[in-house]
Scaffold this motif. Sequence first.
Motif, PDB file in Angstrom:
ATOM      1  N   ALA A   3       0.833  -1.215   0.000  1.00 34.59           N
ATOM      2  CA  ALA A   3       0.000   0.000   0.000  1.00 34.59           C
ATOM      3  C   ALA A   3       0.859   1.253   0.000  1.00 34.59           C
ATOM      4  CB  ALA A   3      -0.936  -0.004   1.206  1.00 34.59           C
ATOM      5  N   GLU A   4       1.907   1.258   0.824  1.00 32.13           N
ATOM      6  CA  GLU A   4       2.765   2.437   0.874  1.00 32.13           C
ATOM      7  C   GLU A   4       3.481   2.653  -0.458  1.00 32.13           C
ATOM      8  OE1 GLU A   4       2.427   0.211   3.224  1.00 32.13           O
ATOM      9  OE2 GLU A   4       1.624   1.430   4.868  1.00 32.13           O
ATOM     10  N   ALA A   5       3.985   1.549  -1.031  1.00 28.71           N
ATOM     11  CA  ALA A   5       4.650   1.665  -2.335  1.00 28.71           C
ATOM     12  C   ALA A   5       3.667   2.114  -3.408  1.00 28.71           C
ATOM     13  CB  ALA A   5       5.273   0.323  -2.714  1.00 28.71           C
ATOM     14  N   ALA A  60      -1.331 -15.012  -3.616  1.00 29.71           N
ATOM     15  CA  ALA A  60      -0.023 -14.476  -3.203  1.00 29.71           C
ATOM     16  C   ALA A  60       0.202 -13.039  -3.646  1.00 29.71           C
ATOM     17  CB  ALA A  60       1.127 -15.362  -3.684  1.00 29.71           C
ATOM     18  N   ASN A  61      -0.758 -12.438  -4.348  1.00 27.26           N
ATOM     19  CA  ASN A  61      -0.597 -11.044  -4.737  1.00 27.26           C
ATOM     20  C   ASN A  61      -0.905 -10.114  -3.565  1.00 27.26           C
ATOM     21  OD1 ASN A  61       0.045 -11.739  -7.324  1.00 27.26           O
ATOM     22  ND2 ASN A  61      -1.771 -10.859  -8.291  1.00 27.26           N
ATOM     23  N   PRO A  62      -0.052  -9.122  -3.284  1.00 31.01           N
ATOM     24  CA  PRO A  62      -0.396  -8.116  -2.288  1.00 31.01           C
ATOM     25  C   PRO A  62      -1.576  -7.272  -2.777  1.00 31.01           C
ATOM     26  CG  PRO A  62       1.949  -8.090  -2.800  1.00 31.01           C
ATOM     27  CD  PRO A  62       1.293  -8.927  -3.845  1.00 31.01           C
ATOM     28  N   TYR A  63      -2.420  -6.843  -1.842  1.00 36.61           N
ATOM     29  CA  TYR A  63      -3.560  -5.999  -2.212  1.00 36.61           C
ATOM     30  C   TYR A  63      -3.743  -4.894  -1.186  1.00 36.61           C
ATOM     31  CZ  TYR A  63      -6.285  -8.424   1.397  1.00 36.61           C
ATOM     32  OH  TYR A  63      -6.728  -8.917   2.588  1.00 36.61           O
ATOM     33  N   ALA A  64      -4.434  -3.856  -1.598  1.00 32.52           N
ATOM     34  CA  ALA A  64      -4.792  -2.749  -0.709  1.00 32.52           C
ATOM     35  C   ALA A  64      -6.156  -2.224  -1.116  1.00 32.52           C
ATOM     36  CB  ALA A  64      -3.745  -1.637  -0.789  1.00 32.52           C
ATOM     37  N   PHE A 125      -6.654  -2.382  -5.157  1.00 31.27           N
ATOM     38  CA  PHE A 125      -5.517  -2.496  -6.063  1.00 31.27           C
ATOM     39  C   PHE A 125      -4.714  -3.732  -5.678  1.00 31.27           C
ATOM     40  CE2 PHE A 125      -6.562   1.960  -5.581  1.00 31.27           C
ATOM     41  CZ  PHE A 125      -6.533   2.461  -6.868  1.00 31.27           C
ATOM     42  N   THR A 126      -4.141  -4.396  -6.669  1.00 28.89           N
ATOM     43  CA  THR A 126      -3.232  -5.512  -6.389  1.00 28.89           C
ATOM     44  C   THR A 126      -1.971  -5.357  -7.223  1.00 28.89           C
ATOM     45  OG1 THR A 126      -4.033  -7.025  -8.113  1.00 28.89           O
ATOM     46  CG2 THR A 126      -5.198  -7.034  -6.005  1.00 28.89           C
ATOM     47  N   GLU A 127      -0.907  -5.900  -6.700  1.00 28.95           N
ATOM     48  CA  GLU A 127       0.317  -6.026  -7.495  1.00 28.95           C
ATOM     49  C   GLU A 127       0.193  -7.292  -8.316  1.00 28.95           C
ATOM     50  OE1 GLU A 127       5.183  -6.254  -6.936  1.00 28.95           O
ATOM     51  OE2 GLU A 127       3.861  -6.159  -5.199  1.00 28.95           O
ATOM     52  N   ILE A 135       0.251  -3.273 -11.862  1.00 30.17           N
ATOM     53  CA  ILE A 135      -0.777  -2.893 -10.895  1.00 30.17           C
ATOM     54  C   ILE A 135      -2.146  -3.118 -11.526  1.00 30.17           C
ATOM     55  CG2 ILE A 135      -1.803  -1.016  -9.551  1.00 30.17           C
ATOM     56  CD1 ILE A 135       0.946   0.232  -9.348  1.00 30.17           C
ATOM     57  N   ALA A 136      -2.968  -3.905 -10.876  1.00 28.83           N
ATOM     58  CA  ALA A 136      -4.340  -4.117 -11.319  1.00 28.83           C
ATOM     59  C   ALA A 136      -5.273  -3.367 -10.382  1.00 28.83           C
ATOM     60  CB  ALA A 136      -4.690  -5.605 -11.310  1.00 28.83           C
TER      61      ALA A 136
END
Length: 574
Positions: A3-5, A60-64, A125-127, A135-136
Amino acid sequence: MFAEALLVALLPASPRLPDSSASPLPACLPDDGYDLCVLDVADRAVLGDRLALTVRARPANPYAVFVGPARRVAYYRGVPLHLEFAAGAVLLLQGVVPPDGAAPHALPIPAVAGLENVTLHFQAFTEDAGVVNRIAASDHKQTLLLKDLGQPVISLLTVNQIPRDQNGAEFDEGTVQVPPTGFTIDLYFDPRGRGVIDPNTLVVTADQPLGGGAVAPGTNLAPYFTFANGSTAASATVAAGWAFPANTRVVLKADVKNAAGVAAEQASHAVRCVNFTQFTRPFVTRQLWHLDFDTHDLDRNGVKDFREDLVLFGLGNSAQDPAGASFQANEWARRAVQARLRANYGVGGPDAVNVDFLLAPPGSIHARICVGGRNAYPPSQLPPGAQETTGAAYINGNNQRKDLVICDGGGILGVHPRSIYHLFRNVPAFQLVFGPLQRNPVGADPDDLVVTAPGFDPQRGTARQRVRHTEVDNGIRAFANAVAFVLTQETSHAMGLTPPGRLDRAGLLGGAYFGHSTDWHFDDGMGSFLSGNNSTPAPATAANLALIWDHFQSGRAHFTPLEWAYLRERVVNQ
């Protein structure tokens, strides 16, 4: 953390993000590949309750997830932003998507008077390595917060059981188009533990005359509805006596109370009624398909590819024997693929699509699709991270052509079991089924001639024959599930699914418009047959491949309600 990135990457120095267009924008870039980021949030919630929120994306994708007081549409650095960050959008939560592809949350809603009748706006959003810019982004979602009066909630008023994010209720989807009769009107209720729904209080009205004027505007249509699931759902099928007027927009409204007499907030939903024409009705006659397992010889070695594919999976030890266990397994596999494909379309059931799939060409007009070999689509033209695809077909809007031939095309067209093998062979669940067969392939075991014979009854066999029959049966079922999944996608493309664009502009929200995918695909993150990611894994990571294989095998594979409505001629695509 992600999220910060993400904030560093997205937020410019200017306090306001620049619009790239004055018109509404889709949820992903056209060249983004098979990006996947779906956000599910209830459109109304009561203060003091919990808000159900789910992010669906690749494992395994990071999300925010961000929340704010205002919505807008803009691109910044190639990413669609549907929140007004300058107006106070903040990070709500973040995490990593679990192996099943869904990250559910139940967020407490403060019982604060200042939040009454406030609308919150959300975006996730997800990486995603399967996207050009990595970014999706999900579509925008919004939730109206209601004061707690002890009321039930009308969770959804819709047609054809289509969820809110696909029925035209959300921004710039258009209005769903229905024929005058044959479609359903559906209601779903949440009692909230405050008393059961009282079916006698249901009021459903339309703002236009129905049944050729026999039913006046505002007439209560509740007598047509049947309640189910403990009175938490109600549905009615529109019949000739209250047919909707053609070429007319009709607004439906619903009210209901619980047993304590407390009323729910009124729900409404608009549809447009149009007649089918010869150009928009896809199944006026039954669509017949010949499943051709014998034509493909893409490696040009004189041996049928399908037989070679079975050997690769361990479902045979000879690709040419005209009789024996390998040949019998080949016949068994064809029947299993046909049966699974028919089941995917509901063939033989009470509400089937007007289609059938045959193992031999019929004497009447029909389409043909070839099964066998490895797809030759150039990897350089696939989405980022993809290794290969498992099939391809022509697009046939509203199924206007009944005689397509989907074979070869330079190794592109048709369905390709060998590509399925090369993509999924290292998935543990794949190995669990096919590993024993590859070590002891069909035809090599002394019991195979017996257990692969048509009509073999395991209960009448020896203990060893029962074990071997189970081993082979599991392999053929898994093989058929995977091949039939891809066949379902390709044949449905060739019968008109899923066109991109608005519901009222010859689209069914396919492509980048809703499904976070390209071309005529649609991905809800839950195993949709029309998911581009499921047929062309991108990226082909271990976690993504394991989830897709589970979609093939677990029974989660499905058409969405909107796609079912098209296939059953309960929406009109024009």
